[in-house]
Write a protein that holds these residues in place. Sequence first.
Motif, mmCIF file in Angstrom:
data_model
loop_
_atom_site.group_PDB
_atom_site.id
_atom_site.type_symbol
_atom_site.label_atom_id
_atom_site.label_comp_id
_atom_site.label_asym_id
_atom_site.label_seq_id
_atom_site.Cartn_x
_atom_site.Cartn_y
_atom_site.Cartn_z
ATOM 1 N N GLU A 14 2.668 -2.741 4.955
ATOM 2 C CA GLU A 14 2.683 -2.519 3.579
ATOM 3 C C GLU A 14 3.810 -3.344 3.085
ATOM 4 O OE1 GLU A 14 3.415 1.514 2.884
ATOM 5 O OE2 GLU A 14 1.493 2.056 3.792
ATOM 6 N N GLY A 15 3.673 -4.021 1.723
ATOM 7 C CA GLY A 15 4.711 -4.896 1.343
ATOM 8 C C GLY A 15 4.328 -6.305 1.690
ATOM 9 N N PRO A 16 5.330 -7.474 1.265
ATOM 10 C CA PRO A 16 4.843 -8.560 1.718
ATOM 11 C C PRO A 16 4.731 -9.007 3.059
ATOM 12 C CG PRO A 16 7.263 -8.366 0.853
ATOM 13 C CD PRO A 16 6.344 -7.111 0.844
ATOM 14 N N THR A 18 5.291 -12.533 4.753
ATOM 15 C CA THR A 18 5.475 -13.793 4.363
ATOM 16 C C THR A 18 6.427 -14.497 5.431
ATOM 17 O OG1 THR A 18 7.210 -13.414 2.909
ATOM 18 C CG2 THR A 18 4.955 -13.409 2.048
ATOM 19 N N THR A 21 9.485 -12.273 5.878
ATOM 20 C CA THR A 21 9.398 -10.889 6.195
ATOM 21 C C THR A 21 8.938 -10.793 7.685
ATOM 22 O OG1 THR A 21 7.330 -10.641 5.137
ATOM 23 C CG2 THR A 21 9.381 -9.962 3.741
ATOM 24 N N SER A 44 -4.412 -4.055 4.164
ATOM 25 C CA SER A 44 -4.603 -3.699 2.837
ATOM 26 C C SER A 44 -3.509 -3.630 1.870
ATOM 27 C CB SER A 44 -5.661 -2.555 2.729
ATOM 28 O OG SER A 44 -5.233 -1.402 3.296
ATOM 29 N N GLY A 45 -2.445 -2.922 2.363
ATOM 30 C CA GLY A 45 -1.209 -2.814 1.676
ATOM 31 C C GLY A 45 -0.296 -3.870 1.269
ATOM 32 N N CYS A 46 -0.731 -5.007 1.914
ATOM 33 C CA CYS A 46 0.284 -6.069 1.870
ATOM 34 C C CYS A 46 0.200 -6.717 0.317
ATOM 35 C CB CYS A 46 -0.436 -7.374 2.914
ATOM 36 S SG CYS A 46 0.148 -6.894 4.579
ATOM 37 N N SER A 47 1.494 -6.807 -0.295
ATOM 38 C CA SER A 47 1.814 -7.154 -1.593
ATOM 39 C C SER A 47 1.573 -8.566 -1.792
ATOM 40 C CB SER A 47 2.867 -6.675 -2.131
ATOM 41 O OG SER A 47 3.936 -7.003 -1.469
ATOM 42 N N ASP A 48 1.752 -9.266 -0.597
ATOM 43 C CA ASP A 48 1.580 -10.867 -0.716
ATOM 44 C C ASP A 48 1.740 -11.264 0.668
ATOM 45 O OD1 ASP A 48 1.429 -13.367 -1.683
ATOM 46 O OD2 ASP A 48 3.783 -13.521 -1.708
ATOM 47 N N ARG A 80 -5.907 -12.284 -1.999
ATOM 48 C CA ARG A 80 -4.832 -13.070 -1.457
ATOM 49 C C ARG A 80 -5.210 -13.550 0.047
ATOM 50 N NH1 ARG A 80 -2.180 -17.251 -2.136
ATOM 51 N NH2 ARG A 80 0.268 -17.192 -1.112
ATOM 52 N N TRP A 81 -5.624 -12.616 0.867
ATOM 53 C CA TRP A 81 -5.608 -12.867 2.367
ATOM 54 C C TRP A 81 -6.699 -13.986 2.392
ATOM 55 C CZ3 TRP A 81 -3.248 -11.646 6.653
ATOM 56 C CH2 TRP A 81 -2.305 -10.660 6.745
#
Length: 109
Positions: A14-16, A18, A21, A44-48, A80-81
């Motif tokens: 969950e979250g970015p 990148t 991170t 699915s919980g990746c914000s970026d 985005r993925w």
Amino acid sequence: MLSKNAVPARVAIEGPLTVRTCHNYTCDLVSRIGAAKAFVLDISGCSDVDVAGVQLVESARRFAERSGVRLELAAGAEGRWVEVLERGGFVTAARPLDRAFWLHERGEP
């Protein structure tokens, strides 16, 4: 951050995910994959996401394969993925096995 779901061999990111991170996830993914026989990764919980995030998942996939662990995504990549996968060439000229992993596409029978 990584969070455990009800199923022990399932992890959600969950979250970015990148270049800034990815280091937060690497050791945890390796140790959890190493302790499992089958592993489901929920992205699915990746914000970026950027290419470093894609590379982390691909590295985890290859590590799992070498360790005799089946790793799959909880759902096919979306949004985005897919943009990052296409831009990085991960799915445009990919083997059917790779497209099945990332996009949950099934080949023709």
